[in-house]
Write an enzyme that holds these catalytic residues in place. Sequence first.
Site: not given
Ligand code: CO8
Length: 258
Positions: A66, A112
Amino acid sequence: ENTYETILVRREGRVGVITLNRPKALNALNEQTMNDVVAAATELDRDSAIGAIVLTGSEKAFAAGADIKEMGSKTASDMYREDYFAAWDGFARLRTPKIAAVAGYALGGGCELAMMCDIILAADTAKFGQPEITLGVIPGMGGTQRLTRAVGKAKAMDLILTGRQMDAEEAERSGLVSRVVPADSLLDTALEVAAKIGGMSKPATQHAVETVSAAYETTLAAGLQYERRVFHGLFSTKDQKEGMAAFAEKRKANFSHE
Ligand code: CO8
């Protein structure tokens, strides 16, 4: 057909392909993505010319969860009032077989969303995980329920409590994905599987989706009863008559999806 902001939609024969397309955010799922996917998939589901749906992302990410930036500052009361992300239920409920073709990250809501599909095919680069615990929350789009049913309590607890990622091989071993293929043949394999399913009787595949899905939610006795009723009911379709006549006549069935 590409009138959507966050996805690409195309048709290949009887297969509808939805590609998540927010490359700068690793396909993070915001409300717009949810609305786009639900609208596109619902339209494909209702179309008798479409027999299967493939949902995929990019080489690097199916979806990295998300959209944390969209969610971060919301209050509990915002989330409740908006019923945040509840519309995804409309995607999960569709009965046209849905195949998730996963390469790269399928994390949090991405994992999910893949689990809302009926089959998950994984590239050898796929990484699955529920990292919400690292953000101070828990999975909220089905992770605690669907992952537990798919891989069992021990592995679900391990993944959800540590937030670690699981590679494609472990995901296959655990029963989360049905096949692992080399990354460069992922989409071809998904299209092949989808075309095969799409060539079957659509009422039959839709009922198969409903009855197998019921196995997750009901007792064995009630599930067997439901299956028998559905099986009996399918004898009202033209496709049942065609399928069985084709077998007797030693020819390939030509289904009309009615
Ligand atoms: N949300 C927003 N932006 C994101 C997300 C995300 N989940 N994942 C990546 N991005 C963005 C980064 O912020 C970055 O943007 P910017 O260039 O502007 O800084 C861009 O995508 C590229 O990402 P990274 O630079 O981090 O890329 P890496 O290759 O270094 O890392 C990863 C890749 C490991 C996937 C890393 O991006 C990461 O850890 N992302 C988050 C993963 C995460 O925690 N996901 C869970 C999110 S919470 C969730 O899904 C809850 C769902 C339930 C909701 C239900 C509500 C009722």
